[in-house]
Design an enzyme around this catalytic site. Structure first.
Site, short mmCIF file in Angstrom:
data_model
loop_
_atom_site.label_atom_id
_atom_site.label_comp_id
_atom_site.label_asym_id
_atom_site.label_seq_id
_atom_site.Cartn_x
_atom_site.Cartn_y
_atom_site.Cartn_z
N ASP A 478 0.83 -1.21 0.00
CA ASP A 478 0.00 0.00 0.00
C ASP A 478 0.87 1.26 0.00
O ASP A 478 2.06 1.20 0.33
CB ASP A 478 -0.89 -0.03 1.26
CG ASP A 478 -2.21 0.66 1.05
OD1 ASP A 478 -2.33 1.46 0.11
OD2 ASP A 478 -3.14 0.40 1.84
N MET A 479 0.28 2.38 -0.35
CA MET A 479 1.00 3.67 -0.37
C MET A 479 -0.07 4.73 -0.22
O MET A 479 -0.83 4.98 -1.15
CB MET A 479 1.70 3.77 -1.73
CG MET A 479 2.74 4.83 -1.88
SD MET A 479 2.02 6.42 -2.22
CE MET A 479 3.43 7.41 -2.51
N ASP A 548 -10.80 2.20 -3.33
CA ASP A 548 -11.34 1.95 -1.99
C ASP A 548 -12.86 1.99 -2.01
O ASP A 548 -13.51 1.63 -1.03
CB ASP A 548 -10.82 3.00 -1.00
CG ASP A 548 -9.44 2.63 -0.47
OD1 ASP A 548 -8.98 1.49 -0.71
OD2 ASP A 548 -8.81 3.48 0.20
C1 GLA Z 1 -5.74 2.03 2.12
C2 GLA Z 1 -6.12 0.84 1.26
C3 GLA Z 1 -7.16 0.02 1.98
C4 GLA Z 1 -6.61 -0.46 3.30
C5 GLA Z 1 -6.16 0.73 4.13
C6 GLA Z 1 -5.42 0.30 5.38
O1 GLA Z 1 -6.77 2.93 2.24
O2 GLA Z 1 -6.57 1.28 0.03
O3 GLA Z 1 -7.54 -1.08 1.20
O4 GLA Z 1 -5.56 -1.34 3.10
O5 GLA Z 1 -5.29 1.58 3.40
O6 GLA Z 1 -4.93 1.38 6.11
#
Ligand code: GLA
Length: 734
Positions: A478-479, A548
């Site tokens: 993730d980033m 998301d």
């Molecule tokens: C981001 C990702 C999510 C989840 C959160 C966790 O928003 O897109 O899918 O992994 O971080 O903090």
């Protein structure tokens, strides 16, 4: 496929199966000009497009009016400061503070295959599948060389371009802008098509006509971003899915970039893609070279469908690597929306147990398992297990999950650091910041300075230890915030402008290590959803979490835009709980499943707590996944209709390469879509074959389904959907 150099006319011609790309060396001075890019032509006789016979004049014949020539000539790789006042592809600065640079042809070579790009993602090809042309151009007074590379592939209409700048002179200089590609064409009332968005609203199609002046997109965030994909297409007026001419470019890069079209006084368009130039400045010492990222160019005279098909096949064949390149991915369940930070071994095992019974194949433990992280404000950078939550650590948890019959996956955010972390206490200078200025926080975190090899090394050591400690078969990388307050404690003042690109090189280095050292791990990239969804990332991970926003209806436009460029096999899509956590809407569980089937497929919910009626549907949905996934991953994708444009009906289709099988998904966004049976015109079928739909007795011929259409009666209920399966007669294997 083929590259030729016609010595008489001094013309280069690069052919893909359906396109030709041509350049020529103009007059004795040797400027390299762009001649033609478009539908394949058979000869080199179009060099008149350089227009060097007409005024403005050729410099060697009329040095009195050199500027008119330079400002009108279709430069293949334009530079700044010598009288071409349009946008330069290359901008430099000398120690004396001067900027003029003129590139002229020196030499070229044509060879089989394609080189790797140092530290950067790049397309590749097997033996005999690809040919490359390298043209060396030089500024004589600076001793600066630009090596322009073009690769064409036997099985694709994509042309891959990149540029290397070499300082062969005796003095250091600075690169202030290096484009990966530049293309001068006559403007044909082009419209620019881009994919615009925001967090949870990625990839919405946007079109606007080019007028005189600039039209462009850029990311200055250190990541390709949710806002605009590193992509632009120039399309002729009235281009549709099926018709019209399309020039498309994608940058194989995941950091800050810019793509622009500049329409000149002569109604020519100069089109460029490359590194973002505002924050960029690279010191180049004598003997050093700089390699710009690769650009993927496509021309299609078959509308957007043609561009999509070519990009999909190219990315599947020539960009994606590794074990899962051509493999079905395990159906996963991710605990983020199920528990957020509030979980422990017991909770995870209860989800895993229930999931195993339903046919789910992998549990992914998301954010919150490391350091002391129970909220978003701590522990990024402390990649060791929180034993209070997970007693016995990963070995125990993973063994138990495996015993239940599930694989195990884990979340990391390697590029980040929480000020509240052991790592920050030990190495505060590892965070990107400007000395004496408090850096802006986002999500209560700072960004690690990945331009420094010791930072990359430090994070790698921690990640490697975690990945070696248990049977981990998947990583979600993730980033979650952009880069600002740009400053590196390790770079001298005159090199601070290198930070963003060096940062990306550090990210690529770490991803390369991960996929090389752990080749069996399935890597999924993510950046708050689709904040870094680009062809560069796909070189490392065969899939990317697309948004998301998991609401099935919001996802229609997001997935439509994403699938315009990237294969369905790359598109992370899950079924989540309702009311949807991001937007609060409730949609049928069935519809959520159909929408997720267009991507990698999985679940993002607490399977122990969802309504029984939903849970009961999971085995059926997974059966559909197994039935259709080969088709989804490997087939040809077609957009049939778009909810935004066609009375609330969203429809996409996938056809197997041998045209024996097809899957059609319809989602009805409006409850009363005209109150009539809708006729959907399918695509890509064999006109001669007869297709049986959903096992019914009736057979309909491919040409009827495509030209007369498939009748789809209106469905009852809010956001109803369905998937139809078409199998060609006599193909009883499915
Ligand atoms: C981001 C990702 C999510 C989840 C959160 C966790 O928003 O897109 O899918 O992994 O971080 O903090």
């Amino acid at each position: 496929m083929g590259i030729i150099y016609d010595e008489t006319g001094r013309v280069f011609k690069l052919d893909t199966p359906h396109t030709s790309y041509m350049m020529g060396i103009a007059d004795e001075e040797g400027f390299l000009g762009h001649i033609y890019y478009g539908k394949r032509i058979s000869s080199c006789d179009v060099s008149y497009l350089l227009r060097i016979q007409e005024p403005p004049f050729v410099p060697s014949k009329n040095n009195g009016d050199r500027i008119s020539f330079l400002d009108a000539f279709p430069m293949e790789y334009p530079t700044h400061g010598i009288g071409d006042f349009r946008e330069a592809a290359l901008r430099i600065r000398t120690q004396g503070g001067h900027k003029a640079c003129a590139l002229t042809y020196v030499s070229h070579r044509i060879y089989e295959g394609k080189k790797k790009l140092p530290g950067l993602p790049a397309s590749f090809a097997g033996e005999g599948e690809c040919e490359t042309l390298e043209i060396v151009c030089r500024d004589k007074s600076l001793g600066l060389e630009a090596v322009l590379s073009y690769s064409v592939f036997e099985d694709s209409d994509v042309t891959a371009r990149h540029v290397e700048i070499r300082n062969q002179g005796g003095e250091k200089l600075w690169l202030e802008k290096v484009s990966s590609m530049s293309l001068d064409m006559d403007n044909r009332d082009f419209e620019a098509l881009t994919l615009h968005g925001s967090w949870a609203r990625e990839c919405h199609r946007q079109t606007g006509r080019l007028g005189n002046g600039f039209r462009g997109i850029a990311s200055r965030r250190g990541m390709s971003g949710h806002q605009d994909h590193p992509f632009m297409a120039l399309v002729t007026e009235h281009t549709t899915q099926e018709r019209g001419e399309v020039y498309g470019v994608q940058l194989m890069y995941s950091g800050s970039y810019e793509i622009l079209a500049d329409v000149s006084q002569h109604n020519t368009v100069r089109w460029q893609a490359g590194l973002e130039s505002q924050d960029f400045c690279w010191e180049l010492n004598p003997g050093e070279s700089f390699c710009a990222p690769e650009a993927l160019l496509i021309y299609s005279d078959r509308g957007l469908d043609g561009m999509t098909a070519d990009f999909h096949d190219f990315i599947r064949e020539h960009v994606i690597r590794g074990k899962y390149k051509n493999r079905k991915r395990p159906v996963l369940i991710n605990n983020w929306e199920a528990t957020y930070f509030d979980f422990n071994t017991e909770k995870l095992l209860s989800i895993a147990k229930e999931a195993a019974g339903l046919g789910i194949e992998m549990l992914v433990m998301d954010d919150g398992w490391f350091g002391h992280r129970s909220r978003a404000d701590s522990s990024l950078g402390d990649w060791y297990v929180n034993e209070e939550k997970l007693p016995g650590g990963l070995p125990r948890l993973v063994e138990e999950v495996n015993r239940l019959g599930l694989k195990f996956g884990i979340w990391f955010e390697p590029e980040m650091i929480s000020p509240e972390s052991e790592l920050y206490r030990k190495h505060p200078d590892w965070a990107i910041a400007v000395p004496g200025r408090t850096p802006s926080m986002a999500r209560e975190q700072l960004v690690l300075d990945f331009s420094r090899p010791e930072v990359v090394e430090g994070i790698w050591e921690q990640m490697e230890a975690v990945l070696k400690s248990a049977n981990i078969e998947y990583v979600k990388w993730d980033m979650n915030r952009p880069l600002c307050d740009l400053g590196s404690a390790a770079l001298p003042p005159q090199r601070q402008g290198e930070l963003l690109h060096r940062y990306m090189l550090g990210v690529y280095e770490l991803q390369e290590r991960l996929v090389t050292r752990f080749p069996d791990i399935l890597l999924e990239n993510c950046a708050s959803g689709g904040g870094r969804y680009d062809a560069g990332m796909l070189y490392y991970s065969p899939q990317i979490w697309c948004s998301d926003d998991t609401d099935a209806i919001e996802r229609l436009a997001i997935q439509e835009g994403t699938a315009m460029l990237y294969p369905l096999s790359t598109m992370g899509a899950h079924v989540s709980d309702c009311p949807n956590h991001t937007i609060g809407r409730t949609t049928p569980f069935e519809t959520r499943g159909y929408v997720a089937l267009a991507g990698t497929f999985g679940y993002e919910l607490d399977v122990t707590r969802i309504p029984e009626t939903d849970r009961e549907q999971i085995p059926g949905q997974i059966a559909l996944y197994h039935k259709y996934n080969d088709l989804v991953r490997e087939g040809d994708y077609y957009r049939i209709s778009s909810a935004a444009q066609s009375c609330g009906c969203d429809c996409w289709q996938v056809v197997s390469k041998d045209k024996k099988e097809s899957m059609v998904t319809v989602i009805q966004v409006l409850c009363a879509p005209g109150n009539r049976t809708r006729i959907l015109h399918l695509k890509g079928l064999d006109p001669e074959k007869r297709y049986r739909i959903d096992g019914e007795d009736t057979l309909i011929k491919g040409d009827s389904l495509m030209y007369a259409g498939l009748p789809v009666p209106a469905m009852k209920g809010d956001f109803a959907g369905k998937v139809m399966h078409l199998v060609a007669e006599n193909d009883k294997t499915k």
